[in-house]
Motif scaffolding. Structure first.
Motif, PDB file in Angstrom:
ATOM      1  N   ALA A  77       0.835  -1.208   0.000  1.00 19.71           N
ATOM      2  CA  ALA A  77       0.000   0.000   0.000  1.00 19.71           C
ATOM      3  C   ALA A  77       0.868   1.257   0.000  1.00 19.71           C
ATOM      4  N   ALA A  78       1.919   1.266   0.830  1.00 20.86           N
ATOM      5  CA  ALA A  78       2.816   2.424   0.893  1.00 20.86           C
ATOM      6  C   ALA A  78       3.556   2.613  -0.429  1.00 20.86           C
ATOM      7  N   VAL A  79       3.955   1.504  -1.058  1.00 14.20           N
ATOM      8  CA  VAL A  79       4.696   1.582  -2.317  1.00 14.20           C
ATOM      9  C   VAL A  79       3.796   2.102  -3.443  1.00 14.20           C
ATOM     10  N   ILE A  80       2.562   1.618  -3.498  1.00 12.12           N
ATOM     11  CA  ILE A  80       1.618   2.083  -4.527  1.00 12.12           C
ATOM     12  C   ILE A  80       1.391   3.586  -4.379  1.00 12.12           C
ATOM     13  N   SER A  81       1.221   4.037  -3.156  1.00  9.74           N
ATOM     14  CA  SER A  81       1.019   5.464  -2.900  1.00  9.74           C
ATOM     15  C   SER A  81       2.247   6.266  -3.323  1.00  9.74           C
ATOM     16  N   TRP A  82       3.433   5.755  -2.989  1.00 14.11           N
ATOM     17  CA  TRP A  82       4.691   6.435  -3.346  1.00 14.11           C
ATOM     18  C   TRP A  82       4.830   6.500  -4.866  1.00 14.11           C
ATOM     19  N   ALA A  83       4.572   5.377  -5.522  1.00 10.67           N
ATOM     20  CA  ALA A  83       4.722   5.314  -6.980  1.00 10.67           C
ATOM     21  C   ALA A  83       3.756   6.267  -7.673  1.00 10.67           C
ATOM     22  N   LYS A  84       2.540   6.349  -7.160  1.00 13.80           N
ATOM     23  CA  LYS A  84       1.536   7.227  -7.757  1.00 13.80           C
ATOM     24  C   LYS A  84       1.996   8.680  -7.699  1.00 13.80           C
ATOM     25  N   ARG A  85       2.613   9.074  -6.588  1.00  8.50           N
ATOM     26  CA  ARG A  85       3.103  10.458  -6.457  1.00  8.50           C
ATOM     27  C   ARG A  85       4.287  10.724  -7.371  1.00  8.50           C
ATOM     28  N   HIS A  86       5.192   9.760  -7.463  1.00  5.88           N
ATOM     29  CA  HIS A  86       6.459  10.017  -8.141  1.00  5.88           C
ATOM     30  C   HIS A  86       6.447   9.775  -9.642  1.00  5.88           C
ATOM     31  N   GLN A  87       5.460   9.035 -10.158  1.00  5.64           N
ATOM     32  CA  GLN A  87       5.465   8.841 -11.611  1.00  5.64           C
ATOM     33  C   GLN A  87       5.168  10.159 -12.334  1.00  5.64           C
ATOM     34  N   ALA A  88       4.500  11.080 -11.634  1.00  2.22           N
ATOM     35  CA  ALA A  88       4.268  12.403 -12.221  1.00  2.22           C
ATOM     36  C   ALA A  88       5.578  13.167 -12.383  1.00  2.22           C
ATOM     37  N   GLU A  89       6.598  12.775 -11.608  1.00  2.43           N
ATOM     38  CA  GLU A  89       7.912  13.416 -11.704  1.00  2.43           C
ATOM     39  C   GLU A  89       8.819  12.694 -12.700  1.00  2.43           C
ATOM     40  N   LYS A  90       8.233  11.760 -13.448  1.00  3.33           N
ATOM     41  CA  LYS A  90       8.951  10.988 -14.465  1.00  3.33           C
ATOM     42  C   LYS A  90       9.957  10.013 -13.856  1.00  3.33           C
ATOM     43  N   PHE A  91       9.782   9.691 -12.564  1.00  2.86           N
ATOM     44  CA  PHE A  91      10.641   8.665 -11.984  1.00  2.86           C
ATOM     45  C   PHE A  91      10.260   7.319 -12.605  1.00  2.86           C
ATOM     46  N   PRO A  92      11.231   6.481 -12.962  1.00  2.00           N
ATOM     47  CA  PRO A  92      10.914   5.218 -13.652  1.00  2.00           C
ATOM     48  C   PRO A  92      10.315   4.170 -12.725  1.00  2.00           C
ATOM     49  N   VAL A  93       9.029   4.298 -12.461  1.00  2.00           N
ATOM     50  CA  VAL A  93       8.342   3.332 -11.603  1.00  2.00           C
ATOM     51  C   VAL A  93       8.256   1.986 -12.325  1.00  2.00           C
ATOM     52  N   ARG A  94       8.653   0.914 -11.627  1.00  2.00           N
ATOM     53  CA  ARG A  94       8.617  -0.413 -12.219  1.00  2.00           C
ATOM     54  C   ARG A  94       7.395  -1.178 -11.695  1.00  2.00           C
ATOM     55  N   TRP A  95       6.298  -1.063 -12.430  1.00  2.00           N
ATOM     56  CA  TRP A  95       5.063  -1.704 -11.996  1.00  2.00           C
ATOM     57  C   TRP A  95       5.162  -3.219 -12.023  1.00  2.00           C
ATOM     58  N   ASP A  96       5.941  -3.776 -12.957  1.00  2.00           N
ATOM     59  CA  ASP A  96       6.104  -5.230 -12.978  1.00  2.00           C
ATOM     60  C   ASP A  96       6.800  -5.719 -11.712  1.00  2.00           C
TER      61      ASP A  96
END
Length: 343
Positions: A135-154
């Motif tokens: 849950a914490a990781v999903i929340s973090w990823a949602k915030r940071h993908q807007a900053e073009k950080f390479p979130v690895r959903w796989d």
């Protein structure tokens, strides 16, 4: 320190021992260990980076801030960035949000520093973090993908998957699907590939994903819905082949037909033909034909060519193939098939 100096002098022969020695040293005397890493970086930066890459585990606690502070005062450049990233991976299973923040701040995955191991470290920090607190990781990823950080959903999905055989929490899964960009939804296949390999587990995950289908009539929801149905069809085909599934939208049948494991054109078209709603049936036929063409266009066209002329499914299969070919700009290949439709 003397043992470390001996390892460094003989590093060509004992390179494999250096990461382990650094890891143990960091746990007992971090100041000396970081000074030793600084000295190693001066003569062999690649080996210093490897020591950071193989940190693996560092106990979380108040001392981490002191380690980071001393690292910032002792190390420089690439060595500092790699150490921070390695520390992030080592902490990911214990303090996911801090680990992700550390890794993002290290800068090794922002395209400016092209370390060979950066991609593996990025995967590892997401996988370990999401296994600990999805849950914490999903929340973090949602915030940071807007900053073009390479979130690895796989990697997030594969981290969530094992969970000691426990079924996926439906609310957690819904937040995952809602946070993912539409072009990343196929990463949910890792919920099957990395989880417990049992029919019961696959079925549970399939029902959970079906409960997450977005209802958006337009926009990204269409692609996300199609991708999720594709994933479920590939891993739990019996949910659909039994004929009990209720198609909420006609186009759902297209995604399912595309995703179902290919048995044979005849068998798969029989599945599509068994659907009683005409519009839904037509989408299912298209999905089957398009899916098979994507796997092997020559084989599929031969299968369609061998269908009996009086087979009522033949014309629909030919129409689907013409559409597939023309969409890809293969008008010359589509022409003789289109002529058959006008006879």
């Amino acid at each position: 320190m003397a043992k470390w100096d001996d390892l460094i002098r003989d590093r060509e022969r004992r390179a494999d021992s250096i990461p382990s020695a650094f890891r143990k040293w960091l746990a007992t005397d971090y100041e000396s260990a970081l000074i030793g890493l600084r000295d190693l970086a001066k003569i062999d930066p690649d080996l210093a980076n490897r020591a950071c890459f193989e940190l693996d585990f560092v106990k979380d606690g108040p001392e981490i801030e002191r380690i980071l502070d001393f690292a910032n005062r002792t190390l420089t450049g690439d060595t500092l960035h790699m150490f921070q990233a390695g520390l992030a991976v080592a902490l990911a299973g214990q303090n996911p949000v801090q680990a992700l923040d550390l890794f993002a701040d290290s800068g090794i995955s922002n395209g400016e520093k092209l370390y060979p191991d950066a991609q593996r470290m990025l995967d590892s920090v997401f996988r370990r973090s999401s296994a600990a607190d999805p849950a914490a990781v999903i929340s973090w990823a949602k915030r940071h993908q807007a900053e073009k950080f390479p979130v690895r959903w796989d990697s997030i999905c594969s981290g969530m998957a094992p969970n000691h055989g426990k079924p996926l929490d439906i609310n957690l899964l819904k937040s995952l699907v809602a946070a993912m960009p539409s072009d990343a939804v196929l990463a949910t296949k890792y919920l099957f590939l990395c989880g417990p390999n049992s029919a019961e587990s696959r079925l549970t995950n399939s029902h959970a994903l079906l409960a997450c289908l977005p209802d958006d009539p337009a926009g990204t929801g269409i692609q996300m819905r199609a991708s999720l149905l594709d994933v479920v069809a590939r891993h739990s085909p019996d949910l659909f082949r039994g004929g009990d599934y209720v198609y909420q939208q006609p186009k759902d049948a297209y995604s399912i037909g595309q995703g179902l494991p290919k048995v044979s054109l005849e068998t798969d078209l029989a599945w599509a033909n068994a659907i009683t709603v005409p519009e839904t049936k037509d989408f299912a036929i298209k999905g089957v034909v398009h899916g098979m063409l994507e796997e092997d266009s020559h084989f599929t066209s031969d299968c369609i060519r061998r269908m009996r002329q009086d087979d009522p499914m033949r014309q629909k299969a030919v129409l689907a193939m013409v559409e597939w070919l023309e969409t890809r700009g293969m008008t010359q290949e589509a022409a003789p098939w289109r002529e058959q439709l006008s006879r």
